[in-house]
Design a protein around this motif. Sequence first.
Motif, mmCIF file in Angstrom:
data_model
loop_
_atom_site.group_PDB
_atom_site.id
_atom_site.type_symbol
_atom_site.label_atom_id
_atom_site.label_comp_id
_atom_site.label_asym_id
_atom_site.label_seq_id
_atom_site.Cartn_x
_atom_site.Cartn_y
_atom_site.Cartn_z
ATOM 1 N N GLN A 287 0.822 -1.193 0.000
ATOM 2 C CA GLN A 287 0.000 0.000 0.000
ATOM 3 C C GLN A 287 0.860 1.249 0.000
ATOM 4 N N SER A 288 0.532 2.185 -0.874
ATOM 5 C CA SER A 288 1.254 3.436 -0.960
ATOM 6 C C SER A 288 1.210 4.178 0.372
ATOM 7 N N GLY A 289 2.366 4.639 0.835
ATOM 8 C CA GLY A 289 2.445 5.374 2.094
ATOM 9 C C GLY A 289 2.516 4.503 3.329
ATOM 10 N N GLU B 113 4.024 2.095 6.002
ATOM 11 C CA GLU B 113 5.354 1.770 6.503
ATOM 12 C C GLU B 113 5.454 0.267 6.726
ATOM 13 N N ALA C 291 8.961 2.924 3.831
ATOM 14 C CA ALA C 291 7.582 3.189 3.415
ATOM 15 C C ALA C 291 7.452 3.033 1.907
ATOM 16 N N SER D 165 6.334 3.802 -1.768
ATOM 17 C CA SER D 165 5.998 5.027 -2.497
ATOM 18 C C SER D 165 4.798 4.850 -3.411
ATOM 19 N N ASN D 166 4.409 3.601 -3.633
ATOM 20 C CA ASN D 166 3.279 3.322 -4.508
ATOM 21 C C ASN D 166 2.652 2.003 -4.098
ATOM 22 N N SER D 167 1.455 1.750 -4.588
ATOM 23 C CA SER D 167 0.749 0.507 -4.283
ATOM 24 C C SER D 167 0.976 -0.526 -5.384
#
Length: 286
Positions: free
Chosen positions: A70-72, A74, A123, A125-127
């Motif tokens: 998942q984007s964002g 951690e 983290a 950066s993209n999904s």
Amino acid sequence: MPSRDPFPTAATLGGLRWNSAVDQTAKATIGYDKAEAHHGYASLKIDYTAGSGNAGVTNRGIGNEGLFLQSGMEYEGYFFAKASKSSKMVVMLRNWETKAVLATQEVVVDPSTNWTQYSFTMAASNSTSCDGIKPGSDPEVSCNTQRRGMAVPPNTEQGHICIKCGGEFVIALSEPGIVHVDYVYLQPGAAGRFGAGPFFKDGVQVLKDMGITAIRLGGSFTDPSYYFWKKWRGLPWERESLGAKWGSELVSGFGPFEFIDMCVEAGIEPIVTTTAQWGDEMGHSA
């Protein structure tokens, strides 16, 4: 999502969990080393002899189905390693279809003859996306992983819904050297977990949404050879439960105590099947 994963007995990489990943500009030999096992049956030996780029392995989770990232979000974890010289390693989250790097962190392995634990946090950066696929339509994806080897003759029925996700975890040397790696662990950060334990929030939430009020831990725990509850105490990488496996996946990191903790966190009644043996006078205590 790969969880705690010691390395198995297989002599070569590829197929179900760990896949070789060596850049074209690097020259390296990668394989399992039974003589240098930390917790599993063998460690992973990366012998990076010349060139540039990365040399290591990737993990796409159970059945090589890929990871949903998942984007964002951690992600955190750790691994054990040892090397005779200081060695630069890198851990990454990557889209294995496009090869786009979604997260990366460098880890320096200090020279030591002892196994040392190294932690990381990064983290995405993209999904990555997931799609349902027809079983057997992709030779790189095995939807029978959970059931293979669990019956005689081997059961070839589909073990669960067949999906293909774009994410993978990478661990590699980023410069020439030799390193042994074992017991690799990856999980979402606190935002992706349920409660204080190593429980995936989405998975537990599904149980709650279904109205589940009680869960029974499988009857396999009546086998005293390695499922005896006392072998599942202490730090996961030090437990006597090594050898317990589902199909070809070692599962000593999640046992009856994690199961009970998860149920308590979720408000679900845990039902544990265990052996009739007491073990010793302290058999009543965890």
